[in-house]
Design an enzyme around this catalytic site. Structure first.
Site, PDB file in Angstrom:
ATOM      1  N   LYS A 160       0.564  -7.206  -3.971  1.00 36.62           N
ATOM      2  CA  LYS A 160       1.018  -7.725  -2.698  1.00 36.62           C
ATOM      3  C   LYS A 160       0.506  -9.074  -2.541  1.00 36.62           C
ATOM      4  O   LYS A 160       1.549  -9.676  -3.929  1.00 36.62           O
ATOM      5  CB  LYS A 160       0.688  -6.991  -1.673  1.00 36.62           C
ATOM      6  CG  LYS A 160       0.280  -5.935  -1.978  1.00 36.62           C
ATOM      7  CD  LYS A 160       1.872  -4.905  -1.935  1.00 36.62           C
ATOM      8  CE  LYS A 160       1.828  -3.379  -1.666  1.00 36.62           C
ATOM      9  NZ  LYS A 160       0.900  -2.279  -2.208  1.00 36.62           N
TER      10      LYS A 160
ATOM     11  N   ARG B 214      -6.137  -1.649 -24.778  1.00 34.84           N
ATOM     12  CA  ARG B 214      -6.376  -0.419 -24.223  1.00 34.84           C
ATOM     13  C   ARG B 214      -7.782  -1.063 -24.011  1.00 34.84           C
ATOM     14  O   ARG B 214      -8.515  -0.853 -23.095  1.00 34.84           O
ATOM     15  CB  ARG B 214      -6.464   1.280 -24.538  1.00 34.84           C
ATOM     16  CG  ARG B 214      -6.372   1.925 -23.501  1.00 34.84           C
ATOM     17  CD  ARG B 214      -5.029   2.760 -23.614  1.00 34.84           C
ATOM     18  NE  ARG B 214      -5.097   3.769 -25.214  1.00 34.84           N
ATOM     19  CZ  ARG B 214      -5.801   4.724 -26.038  1.00 34.84           C
ATOM     20  NH1 ARG B 214      -6.568   5.187 -25.041  1.00 34.84           N
ATOM     21  NH2 ARG B 214      -5.860   4.616 -26.883  1.00 34.84           N
TER      22      ARG B 214
ATOM     23  N   TYR C 119      -3.855   2.902   3.625  1.00 32.94           N
ATOM     24  CA  TYR C 119      -3.072   3.632   2.756  1.00 32.94           C
ATOM     25  C   TYR C 119      -1.867   4.207   3.115  1.00 32.94           C
ATOM     26  O   TYR C 119      -3.206   5.325   2.199  1.00 32.94           O
ATOM     27  CB  TYR C 119      -2.791   2.451   1.384  1.00 32.94           C
ATOM     28  CG  TYR C 119      -1.257   2.579   0.877  1.00 32.94           C
ATOM     29  CD1 TYR C 119       0.337   2.686   1.220  1.00 32.94           C
ATOM     30  CD2 TYR C 119      -1.249   3.346  -0.612  1.00 32.94           C
ATOM     31  CE1 TYR C 119       1.518   2.376   0.483  1.00 32.94           C
ATOM     32  CE2 TYR C 119      -0.145   2.867  -1.558  1.00 32.94           C
ATOM     33  CZ  TYR C 119       0.918   2.915  -0.579  1.00 32.94           C
ATOM     34  OH  TYR C 119       1.862   2.990  -1.437  1.00 32.94           O
TER      35      TYR C 119
ATOM     36  N   ASP D 271     -11.001  -1.408   0.880  1.00 35.17           N
ATOM     37  CA  ASP D 271      -9.714  -2.288   0.370  1.00 35.17           C
ATOM     38  C   ASP D 271      -9.309  -3.623   1.229  1.00 35.17           C
ATOM     39  O   ASP D 271      -9.671  -3.361   2.071  1.00 35.17           O
ATOM     40  CB  ASP D 271      -8.727  -1.475   0.975  1.00 35.17           C
ATOM     41  CG  ASP D 271      -7.307  -1.460   0.378  1.00 35.17           C
ATOM     42  OD1 ASP D 271      -6.881  -2.523   0.661  1.00 35.17           O
ATOM     43  OD2 ASP D 271      -6.717  -0.686   0.172  1.00 35.17           O
TER      44      ASP D 271
END
Length: 395
Positions: free
Chosen positions: A226, A82, A136, A201
């Site tokens: 993507k 982590r 989005y 973005d």
């Protein structure tokens, strides 16, 4: 309609620690892999360890203290999954190189990445966000619903400066925007932000077509699911930024657990190697499909960005649901950026959580379809679209 495609062949990237520059296509292949030869490796290894042995507990304590103080990446042997992972770190270094930033921090998804940015800003009392629609749909919903205690002011690009407040922590834009492919002048927006960080973005454009940091954006967000992955088989998100902000993002990632799995980091690094080739090829096909759609009487309007790219949006005169049901080669599915072509109806899926009036006000009509163009032959794709559009061409 402008169908010019940005050419990345002239884009040069300074190499680490020297004045030399290399083409982005070269960096896409080699970034994040600089140390492999010295290790006697050709392919990047996948480190699946969740924890790492150490017999120096005093040293471990010092490294944990340093991380807790300011997010400094632990040096030497990794500590715990982590806190960081060597495979994921390779992907982070690579995307930072491609976006032209000091650092990058990877997350389990694009939404996890955006969430971390908002938490970093709200942690210092800056909960107000200025944002430009469209975004989005899930990003829009996250802001509008105030799920993280944030407050949003929606505006157009010209109104950003007037929308800023003393507690504004972030300005958020997406260009080209999802799903209308609207574009904003990033340099002008960055200027209007003043000292408030601009988050751009860059999922649709990728660093192949634009690098927002060069226009003044402090933060560059990708849904790595993507184009960076490019094959529809990996979830991930990443924020490219300066090292100061990256340290805060790492602290949030450690505390909230939104880590990227090492196998996903490996797949994303592998995807970067072909990113310029995929984006150029798909963009050429998308531009041609946009041209043919614009000439078709069954299509009321085509949206294709001046920047170019592999995304096309178009509004049909008939029933958009019939088009979705009629494709056979093209896959009717949410998401984008894969090697195969996908089509979806934004008001039914990706932007369903956005209120209908808000959708319409930013140009997301009920007849809009979003096409993510892949690497298939353009004529095969056109035949599938023609059949799905159905009806009378009016010729």
């Amino acid at each position: 309609m402008d169908t010019d495609i940005a050419d990345d062949t002239a884009r040069r990237v300074p190499t680490s620690g020297s004045a030399a520059v290399r083409a982005l296509a070269t960096e896409a292949v080699h970034a994040g892999r600089d140390d492999l030869a010295a290790l006697g490796l050709h392919a990047p290894p996948i480190d699946l360890s969740t924890t790492y042995p150490s017999y120096d507990s005093r040293g471990e304590a010092a490294r944990i203290d340093a991380f807790a103080a300011d997010g400094t990446e632990p040096s030497g042997t990794p500590v715990y999954g982590r806190l960081g992972n060597p495979t994921v770190a390779r992907f982070e270094r690579a995307i930072a190189r491609l976006e032209g930033t000091e650092s990058a921090v990877a997350f389990a998804s694009g939404m996890a990445a955006l969430t971390a940015v908002l938490l970093v800003r709200s942690s210092v009392g800056l909960r107000h966000v200025v944002a430009v629609r469209p975004l989005y749909g899930c990003s829009d919903h996250l802001l509008t619903a105030g799920l993280l205690g944030s407050e949003v002011t929606w505006t157009d690009p010209a109104g950003i400066a007037d929308a800023l407040r003393p507690d504004t922590g972030l300005v958020l834009v997406e260009s080209p925007a999802n799903p209308t492919l609207a574009e904003v002048d990033l340099r002008a927006v960055a200027h209007d932000c003043g000292s408030v960080p601009l988050l751009a973005d860059n999922t649709f454009a990728t660093p192949v077509l634009q690098r927002p940091a060069e226009s003044g954006a402090r933060l560059v967000l990708h849904s790595a699911t993507k184009y960076l992955g490019g094959h529809g088989d990996v979830l991930g998100g990443v924020v490219a930024c300066d090292e100061e902000f990256a340290r805060r993002l790492r602290q949030v990632r450690f505390a909230t657990g939104g880590v990227l799995h090492p196998l996903a980091g490996y797949l994303l690094l592998r995807g970067l190697a072909t990113l310029p080739v995929r984006v150029r090829a798909a963009s050429a096909t998308a531009a041609e499909l946009a041209r043919r759609l614009a000439a078709d009487p069954r299509v009321a309007r085509v949206h294709y960005p001046r920047l170019g790219g592999a995304m096309v949006a178009f509004e049909v005169r008939g029933d958009p649901h019939e088009v979705i049901a009629g494709v056979r080669l093209i896959t009717p599915a949410v998401s984008l950026g894969s090697v195969d072509t996908l089509i979806q109806h934004p008001t039914s899926i990706s932007h369903r959580l956005v209120a209908a009036d808000d959708r319409r006000s930013c140009g997301v009509s009920d007849r809009l379809l979003r096409l993510s163009v892949g690497l298939e032959d353009v004529d095969d794709l056109w035949r599938d679209l023609e059949r799905a559009l159905g009806g009378d061409r009016g010729e």
